[in-house]
Design an enzyme around this catalytic site. Structure first.
Site, mmCIF file in Angstrom:
data_model
loop_
_atom_site.group_PDB
_atom_site.id
_atom_site.type_symbol
_atom_site.label_atom_id
_atom_site.label_comp_id
_atom_site.label_asym_id
_atom_site.label_seq_id
_atom_site.Cartn_x
_atom_site.Cartn_y
_atom_site.Cartn_z
ATOM 1 N N ARG A 24 0.851 -1.186 0.000
ATOM 2 C CA ARG A 24 0.000 0.000 0.000
ATOM 3 C C ARG A 24 0.886 1.234 0.000
ATOM 4 O O ARG A 24 1.792 1.347 0.823
ATOM 5 C CB ARG A 24 -0.903 0.006 1.237
ATOM 6 C CG ARG A 24 -1.628 1.325 1.513
ATOM 7 C CD ARG A 24 -2.690 1.627 0.491
ATOM 8 N NE ARG A 24 -3.372 2.895 0.777
ATOM 9 C CZ ARG A 24 -4.136 3.547 -0.091
ATOM 10 N NH1 ARG A 24 -4.327 3.056 -1.308
ATOM 11 N NH2 ARG A 24 -4.717 4.676 0.231
ATOM 12 N N CYS A 76 -9.215 8.625 3.870
ATOM 13 C CA CYS A 76 -7.807 8.275 4.109
ATOM 14 C C CYS A 76 -7.584 7.482 5.390
ATOM 15 O O CYS A 76 -6.853 6.483 5.392
ATOM 16 C CB CYS A 76 -6.955 9.537 4.123
ATOM 17 S SG CYS A 76 -7.043 10.484 2.588
ATOM 18 N N GLN A 133 -8.797 3.976 5.114
ATOM 19 C CA GLN A 133 -7.943 3.251 4.169
ATOM 20 C C GLN A 133 -6.644 2.819 4.843
ATOM 21 O O GLN A 133 -6.168 1.701 4.625
ATOM 22 C CB GLN A 133 -7.628 4.120 2.950
ATOM 23 C CG GLN A 133 -8.751 4.209 1.941
ATOM 24 C CD GLN A 133 -8.286 4.832 0.646
ATOM 25 O OE1 GLN A 133 -7.439 5.721 0.627
ATOM 26 N NE2 GLN A 133 -8.831 4.364 -0.463
ATOM 27 N N THR A 147 -12.649 19.057 -4.952
ATOM 28 C CA THR A 147 -11.261 18.904 -4.514
ATOM 29 C C THR A 147 -10.254 19.274 -5.601
ATOM 30 O O THR A 147 -9.178 19.809 -5.309
ATOM 31 C CB THR A 147 -11.008 17.470 -4.001
ATOM 32 O OG1 THR A 147 -9.669 17.362 -3.518
ATOM 33 C CG2 THR A 147 -11.226 16.412 -5.087
ATOM 34 N N ASP A 155 -3.157 17.039 -8.920
ATOM 35 C CA ASP A 155 -2.378 16.104 -8.097
ATOM 36 C C ASP A 155 -0.900 16.390 -8.322
ATOM 37 O O ASP A 155 -0.387 16.224 -9.428
ATOM 38 C CB ASP A 155 -2.710 14.661 -8.475
ATOM 39 C CG ASP A 155 -2.197 13.640 -7.470
ATOM 40 O OD1 ASP A 155 -1.259 13.968 -6.715
ATOM 41 O OD2 ASP A 155 -2.729 12.516 -7.437
ATOM 42 N N ARG A 202 1.618 14.955 -6.527
ATOM 43 C CA ARG A 202 2.463 13.936 -5.904
ATOM 44 C C ARG A 202 3.464 13.316 -6.877
ATOM 45 O O ARG A 202 3.221 13.237 -8.070
ATOM 46 C CB ARG A 202 1.583 12.829 -5.309
ATOM 47 C CG ARG A 202 0.827 13.260 -4.079
ATOM 48 C CD ARG A 202 -0.138 12.198 -3.608
ATOM 49 N NE ARG A 202 -1.220 11.973 -4.564
ATOM 50 C CZ ARG A 202 -2.191 11.082 -4.391
ATOM 51 N NH1 ARG A 202 -2.199 10.323 -3.303
ATOM 52 N NH2 ARG A 202 -3.142 10.951 -5.298
#
Length: 199
Positions: A49, A67, A70, A114, A126, A128
């Protein structure tokens, strides 16, 4: 390699006893961690993960996202599997940072979704960088994984970074009335998969 392994220790948890391993990025000195469980030296793909940091969901139990649940579900799945890795990817708020994430929440309180909120603040939807996670797996001598995710972008980036993802394992938990718009937006605009089957 973008980062190096710097520290490790035993980490007993509610779900079982993990090994916590700390990594530091070479250029930025940003820190990330991996929790490993069981014997990872075999040839079978390792249940993995990649969990992006979410202070509000993981530590403060926010219901604005999925989150926190999860995170706890992934740790449970890994211990039930008997082996696995959880990478705690410290790029808060899809890598816009905690304070900007709070600003994004305020925009969402006034009607933005979002993605729109991030863009209003001058960021991509995003921000990341998952190549860091590929390097963590390589430092752990892991080449082949089964990935716990609803985000196909993670699979694409890992594959390009020479980590073989043999299976996407869905992690569909935590939907509630306060985060349903957020999850719908992730599916519609970010391509997240909320089906039981890989597509």
């Amino acid at each position: 390699m973008q980062l190096k392994r710097v520290a490790e220790a035993k980490l007993p948890t509610f779900w079982g006893d993990f090994l916590i391993i700390g990594f530091k990025e070479n250029q930025t000195e940003h820190n990330h961690i991996a929790l490993t469980y069981g014997d990872l030296t075999g040839s079978n793909p390792v249940l993995t993960r990649i969990h992006s940091e979410c202070l509000t969901g993981d530590a403060l139990f926010s219901s604005r996202c999925d989150c926190g649940i999860q995170l706890s579900t992934a740790l449970r799945y890994i211990t039930e599997e008997g082996q696995g890795i959880l990478i705690y990817h410290r790029q808060e708020g899809r890598n816009i940072g905690l304070l900007n994430k709070i600003r994004a929440y305020s925009l969402q309180d006034h009607g933005a979704d979002t993605v729109e909120a991030n863009q209003c603040l001058g960021f991509n939807a995003d921000e990341r960088d998952f190549t860091v996670c590929a390097d963590i797996l390589k430092l752990l001598n892991i080449q082949t994984i089964r990935l716990l995710t609803n985000n196909p972008q993670k699979i694409e980036i890992l594959n390009k970074s020479h980590i073989i993802v043999t299976e996407r394992v869905p992690l569909i938990v935590g939907r509630n009335p306060k985060n349903s718009k957020y999850l719908d937006t992730k599916a519609l605009k970010l391509g997240h998969l909320f089906s039981s089957y890989y597509k």
